[in-house]
Design a protein around this motif. Sequence first.
Motif, short mmCIF file in Angstrom:
data_model
loop_
_atom_site.label_atom_id
_atom_site.label_comp_id
_atom_site.label_asym_id
_atom_site.label_seq_id
_atom_site.Cartn_x
_atom_site.Cartn_y
_atom_site.Cartn_z
N LEU A 113 0.81 -1.22 0.00
CA LEU A 113 0.00 0.00 0.00
C LEU A 113 0.84 1.27 0.00
N PHE A 114 2.09 1.17 0.39
CA PHE A 114 2.92 2.36 0.59
C PHE A 114 3.10 3.16 -0.70
N ASN A 115 2.89 4.46 -0.58
CA ASN A 115 3.04 5.38 -1.71
C ASN A 115 4.18 6.35 -1.39
N GLU A 116 5.17 6.42 -2.24
CA GLU A 116 6.36 7.22 -1.97
C GLU A 116 6.03 8.70 -1.77
N ASP A 117 5.16 9.24 -2.62
CA ASP A 117 4.83 10.66 -2.51
C ASP A 117 4.18 10.99 -1.16
N THR A 118 3.34 10.08 -0.67
CA THR A 118 2.69 10.30 0.62
C THR A 118 3.71 10.35 1.75
N PHE A 119 4.66 9.44 1.71
CA PHE A 119 5.70 9.41 2.74
C PHE A 119 6.59 10.66 2.65
N CYS A 123 7.29 13.58 5.49
CA CYS A 123 8.64 14.01 5.86
C CYS A 123 8.78 15.53 5.76
N LYS A 124 8.23 16.10 4.70
CA LYS A 124 8.32 17.54 4.50
C LYS A 124 7.61 18.30 5.62
N LEU A 125 6.47 17.81 6.04
CA LEU A 125 5.76 18.46 7.14
C LEU A 125 6.56 18.37 8.44
N LEU A 126 7.12 17.21 8.71
CA LEU A 126 7.91 17.03 9.92
C LEU A 126 9.16 17.91 9.91
N GLU A 127 9.74 18.09 8.72
CA GLU A 127 10.95 18.92 8.59
C GLU A 127 10.64 20.41 8.70
N SER A 128 9.47 20.79 8.26
CA SER A 128 9.15 22.22 8.16
C SER A 128 8.65 22.83 9.47
N LYS A 129 8.29 21.99 10.44
CA LYS A 129 7.72 22.49 11.69
C LYS A 129 8.68 22.25 12.86
N ASP A 130 8.68 23.19 13.80
CA ASP A 130 9.57 23.08 14.97
C ASP A 130 9.07 22.04 15.97
N PHE A 131 7.74 21.91 16.08
CA PHE A 131 7.17 21.00 17.06
C PHE A 131 6.29 19.95 16.38
N THR A 249 5.19 0.85 9.20
CA THR A 249 4.95 2.13 8.55
C THR A 249 5.82 3.22 9.17
N ILE A 250 5.88 3.26 10.48
CA ILE A 250 6.70 4.25 11.17
C ILE A 250 8.18 4.02 10.88
N ASP A 251 8.59 2.77 10.82
CA ASP A 251 9.99 2.46 10.51
C ASP A 251 10.39 3.02 9.15
N LEU A 252 9.55 2.79 8.14
CA LEU A 252 9.87 3.29 6.80
C LEU A 252 9.89 4.81 6.78
N LEU A 253 8.94 5.45 7.43
CA LEU A 253 8.91 6.92 7.49
C LEU A 253 10.18 7.45 8.14
N PHE A 254 10.61 6.80 9.20
CA PHE A 254 11.81 7.23 9.92
C PHE A 254 13.06 7.11 9.05
N TYR A 255 13.22 5.97 8.38
CA TYR A 255 14.41 5.78 7.55
C TYR A 255 14.39 6.70 6.32
N LEU A 256 13.22 6.95 5.78
CA LEU A 256 13.14 7.90 4.67
C LEU A 256 13.51 9.30 5.16
#
Length: 283
Positions: A113-119, A123-131, A249-256
Amino acid sequence: MSVLSHMDSMKKDMSAAEKKIYRYICKHKENIPNMTASQIAAGAGSSAPTVVRFSKKMGFNSLTAFKISLSAETRQPLEITGYEDVDPKEPFQSLKNKLANNAQFTISETTELFNEDTFKDACKLLESKDFCFVAGVGASRLVADDVTQKWTRLGKNIVYENDYNLLLPQLVTNARQSVLFLISNSGKTPELIAIAETAKEMRIPIIVLTQFGQNRLAKLANVHLQTSRPMEAEVRSAATNSIIAQFITIDLLFYLYISRNQKYAKKIFSTRKAIDQYREKYF
């Protein structure tokens, strides 16, 4: 992802008309790829538009895409068998084999089910915010705790809080600098929906992790990470397959996330080194 097992996992969410289509497809799966929407509808006692909507509800962009996937599956069956329930007083060896099979099947179904663009969007949201404020109720608390542990090691400001009364003031104070990460297998957890609705009003971006399909949390999310819809054994004391799906799912998000910036990999190495030195000194 297995088309047949995926349909089977979504039976509870099907309308009466959709169940007719589902049963007809299962009974005539070898012939379906060569049939039109009208032919399937006639056989299932439904309508062509309903057949097309059914294929989209199953996660496909069109009936054609659904038929192509079904055709490939019927020619090349999955080597991993489907979910198996646990029987009372079952022998240890049998339990071990069933749980191993279920875990493998869950991982296979979810990663399909994993979609690269979604992940990448997550990542972009997590990178762009301080908290990053993380919340999960019940068994999903374990996954929320895993998110906290992983991103804290990267120096990210992670706040793990399920209490609405404690979380809301922090969201208000840090609205512009925050992203909300909510974890719920069903996507219907009342507490998390309340938090998400409040965050939506405050224009705080939301990442959710739920099972596949439309649900209330998914509709409120800016980014929707999806797992398969694992069949949980009736004889169980806690979620098992759904937790496995969430963790992978969390593991893949973290490594990406780490792979996008070399400095994150260096921080992981530094924190690991600090822990090792501490243990050598005091234990």
